[in-house]
Write a protein that holds these residues in place. Structure first.
Motif, PDB file in Angstrom:
ATOM      1  N   ARG A  99     -17.540  49.293  54.647  1.00 59.43           N
ATOM      2  CA  ARG A  99     -18.288  48.927  53.469  1.00 59.43           C
ATOM      3  C   ARG A  99     -17.400  48.486  52.403  1.00 59.43           C
ATOM      4  O   ARG A  99     -17.775  47.796  51.652  1.00 59.43           O
ATOM      5  CB  ARG A  99     -18.877  50.393  53.181  1.00 59.43           C
ATOM      6  N   ALA A 100     -15.980  48.937  52.416  1.00 61.30           N
ATOM      7  CA  ALA A 100     -15.330  48.464  51.296  1.00 61.30           C
ATOM      8  C   ALA A 100     -15.134  46.801  51.442  1.00 61.30           C
ATOM      9  O   ALA A 100     -15.324  46.282  50.380  1.00 61.30           O
ATOM     10  CB  ALA A 100     -13.786  49.136  51.394  1.00 61.30           C
ATOM     11  N   GLY A 101     -14.926  46.597  52.531  1.00 64.24           N
ATOM     12  CA  GLY A 101     -14.908  44.960  53.030  1.00 64.24           C
ATOM     13  C   GLY A 101     -16.016  44.309  52.472  1.00 64.24           C
ATOM     14  O   GLY A 101     -15.827  43.184  51.831  1.00 64.24           O
ATOM     15  N   LEU A 102     -17.260  44.846  52.660  1.00 55.63           N
ATOM     16  CA  LEU A 102     -18.327  44.191  52.016  1.00 55.63           C
ATOM     17  C   LEU A 102     -18.593  44.289  50.448  1.00 55.63           C
ATOM     18  O   LEU A 102     -18.904  43.062  50.140  1.00 55.63           O
ATOM     19  CB  LEU A 102     -19.685  44.860  52.394  1.00 55.63           C
ATOM     20  N   VAL A 103     -17.977  45.153  49.982  1.00 59.26           N
ATOM     21  CA  VAL A 103     -17.941  45.125  48.432  1.00 59.26           C
ATOM     22  C   VAL A 103     -16.990  43.933  47.995  1.00 59.26           C
ATOM     23  O   VAL A 103     -17.244  43.222  47.135  1.00 59.26           O
ATOM     24  CB  VAL A 103     -17.434  46.472  47.931  1.00 59.26           C
ATOM     25  N   ARG A 104     -15.914  43.946  48.658  1.00 59.08           N
ATOM     26  CA  ARG A 104     -14.890  42.784  48.191  1.00 59.08           C
ATOM     27  C   ARG A 104     -15.481  41.535  48.651  1.00 59.08           C
ATOM     28  O   ARG A 104     -15.256  40.490  47.791  1.00 59.08           O
ATOM     29  CB  ARG A 104     -13.580  42.996  49.110  1.00 59.08           C
ATOM     30  N   TYR A 105     -16.120  41.381  49.788  1.00 60.39           N
ATOM     31  CA  TYR A 105     -16.663  40.034  50.133  1.00 60.39           C
ATOM     32  C   TYR A 105     -17.818  39.856  49.046  1.00 60.39           C
ATOM     33  O   TYR A 105     -17.899  38.481  48.447  1.00 60.39           O
ATOM     34  CB  TYR A 105     -17.218  40.003  51.333  1.00 60.39           C
ATOM     35  N   ALA A 106     -18.551  40.712  48.490  1.00 62.16           N
ATOM     36  CA  ALA A 106     -19.754  40.575  47.726  1.00 62.16           C
ATOM     37  C   ALA A 106     -18.947  39.956  46.287  1.00 62.16           C
ATOM     38  O   ALA A 106     -19.442  39.152  45.787  1.00 62.16           O
ATOM     39  CB  ALA A 106     -20.533  41.799  47.346  1.00 62.16           C
ATOM     40  N   GLY A 107     -17.839  40.440  45.972  1.00 58.62           N
ATOM     41  CA  GLY A 107     -17.181  40.291  44.610  1.00 58.62           C
ATOM     42  C   GLY A 107     -16.652  38.686  44.900  1.00 58.62           C
ATOM     43  O   GLY A 107     -16.798  37.928  43.891  1.00 58.62           O
ATOM     44  N   ALA A 108     -16.064  38.156  46.028  1.00 59.29           N
ATOM     45  CA  ALA A 108     -15.599  37.032  46.058  1.00 59.29           C
ATOM     46  C   ALA A 108     -16.821  36.004  46.216  1.00 59.29           C
ATOM     47  O   ALA A 108     -16.672  34.749  45.757  1.00 59.29           O
ATOM     48  CB  ALA A 108     -14.818  37.053  47.388  1.00 59.29           C
ATOM     49  N   SER A 109     -18.032  36.237  46.780  1.00 61.92           N
ATOM     50  CA  SER A 109     -18.930  35.539  47.094  1.00 61.92           C
ATOM     51  C   SER A 109     -19.958  35.267  46.020  1.00 61.92           C
ATOM     52  O   SER A 109     -20.803  34.366  45.697  1.00 61.92           O
ATOM     53  CB  SER A 109     -19.660  35.654  48.454  1.00 61.92           C
ATOM     54  N   GLY A 110     -20.069  36.193  45.279  1.00 59.27           N
ATOM     55  CA  GLY A 110     -21.320  36.482  44.437  1.00 59.27           C
ATOM     56  C   GLY A 110     -22.277  36.856  44.758  1.00 59.27           C
ATOM     57  O   GLY A 110     -23.422  36.970  43.916  1.00 59.27           O
ATOM     58  N   ASP A 111     -22.668  37.262  46.118  1.00 60.17           N
ATOM     59  CA  ASP A 111     -23.897  37.989  46.704  1.00 60.17           C
ATOM     60  C   ASP A 111     -23.850  39.295  46.693  1.00 60.17           C
ATOM     61  O   ASP A 111     -23.325  40.180  47.401  1.00 60.17           O
ATOM     62  CB  ASP A 111     -23.601  37.310  48.228  1.00 60.17           C
ATOM     63  N   PHE A 112     -24.487  40.006  45.865  1.00 58.95           N
ATOM     64  CA  PHE A 112     -24.316  41.465  45.507  1.00 58.95           C
ATOM     65  C   PHE A 112     -25.855  41.965  45.915  1.00 58.95           C
ATOM     66  O   PHE A 112     -26.161  42.908  45.468  1.00 58.95           O
ATOM     67  CB  PHE A 112     -24.087  41.707  43.961  1.00 58.95           C
ATOM     68  N   ASN A 113     -26.368  41.248  46.894  1.00 58.31           N
ATOM     69  CA  ASN A 113     -27.616  41.652  47.197  1.00 58.31           C
ATOM     70  C   ASN A 113     -27.489  43.013  47.975  1.00 58.31           C
ATOM     71  O   ASN A 113     -26.681  43.558  48.464  1.00 58.31           O
ATOM     72  CB  ASN A 113     -28.262  40.872  48.490  1.00 58.31           C
ATOM     73  N   PRO A 114     -28.477  44.353  47.352  1.00 53.83           N
ATOM     74  CA  PRO A 114     -28.197  45.579  47.668  1.00 53.83           C
ATOM     75  C   PRO A 114     -28.097  46.053  49.296  1.00 53.83           C
ATOM     76  O   PRO A 114     -27.598  46.896  49.651  1.00 53.83           O
ATOM     77  CB  PRO A 114     -29.232  46.462  46.997  1.00 53.83           C
ATOM     78  N   ILE A 115     -28.732  44.958  50.039  1.00 51.43           N
ATOM     79  CA  ILE A 115     -28.737  45.273  51.594  1.00 51.43           C
ATOM     80  C   ILE A 115     -27.528  45.282  52.073  1.00 51.43           C
ATOM     81  O   ILE A 115     -27.072  45.783  53.266  1.00 51.43           O
ATOM     82  CB  ILE A 115     -29.632  44.292  52.378  1.00 51.43           C
ATOM     83  N   HIS A 116     -26.297  44.809  51.322  1.00 47.05           N
ATOM     84  CA  HIS A 116     -25.242  44.778  51.731  1.00 47.05           C
ATOM     85  C   HIS A 116     -24.215  45.753  51.270  1.00 47.05           C
ATOM     86  O   HIS A 116     -23.136  45.989  51.679  1.00 47.05           O
ATOM     87  CB  HIS A 116     -24.301  43.323  51.318  1.00 47.05           C
TER      88      HIS A 116
END
Length: 144
Positions: free
Chosen positions: A25-42
């Protein structure tokens, strides 16, 4: 950067060394920050389940990127990637624990396309939790 793999050294069926990638889950948050994809399904378990998913899922582009990394690491040159495409078949479900999920990537040379251009097509297999998560995953690379 020079390619690790030479065109004359590969044949149809040549396997790319398989790799595993762990995502939590922490990796998903980091990826969301890098990609700008903050869709809550992630990142939001309740939201993911409310929309019919089994749990939080990894970004499809994250999964695609990990598969692409296996290819570019094998060639030794990210610039060797000429064409790349996938279909997303199943989500990578990421449980809320200290282990997360594992994405397993394998690839092999499916066809030598052009002797002059030194290109080959790789067919890529990506699985997680025993299910194929990418379909029609293919990359065309130019080898040294």
């Amino acid at each position: 950067m020079t390619a690790k793999v030479r065109y004359e050294d590969v044949e149809v069926g040549t396997e790319v060394p398989p790799r595993e990638f762990r995502v939590d889950r922490a990796g998903l948050v980091r990826y969301a920050g890098a990609s700008g994809d903050f869709n809550p399904i992630h990142w939001n378990e309740k939201f993911a389940k409310d929309v019919g998913l089994p749990d939080v899922i990894a970004h499809g582009m994250f999964t695609m990127a990990e598969a692409g990394r296996v290819v570019t690491d094998w060639t030794g040159d990210p610039g060797a990637l000429v064409e790349y495409g996938v279909r997303f078949t199943k989500p990578v479900v990421v449980p809320n624990d200290d282990k997360g999920a594992v994405i397993e990537i394998a690839a092999k040379v499916a066809v030598k396309l052009d002797d002059e251009a030194r290109t080959v097509r790789l067919d890529i297999t990506a699985t997680s939790g025993g299910q194929r998560v990418l379909g029609r995953a293919r990359a065309v690379v130019r080898l040294g």
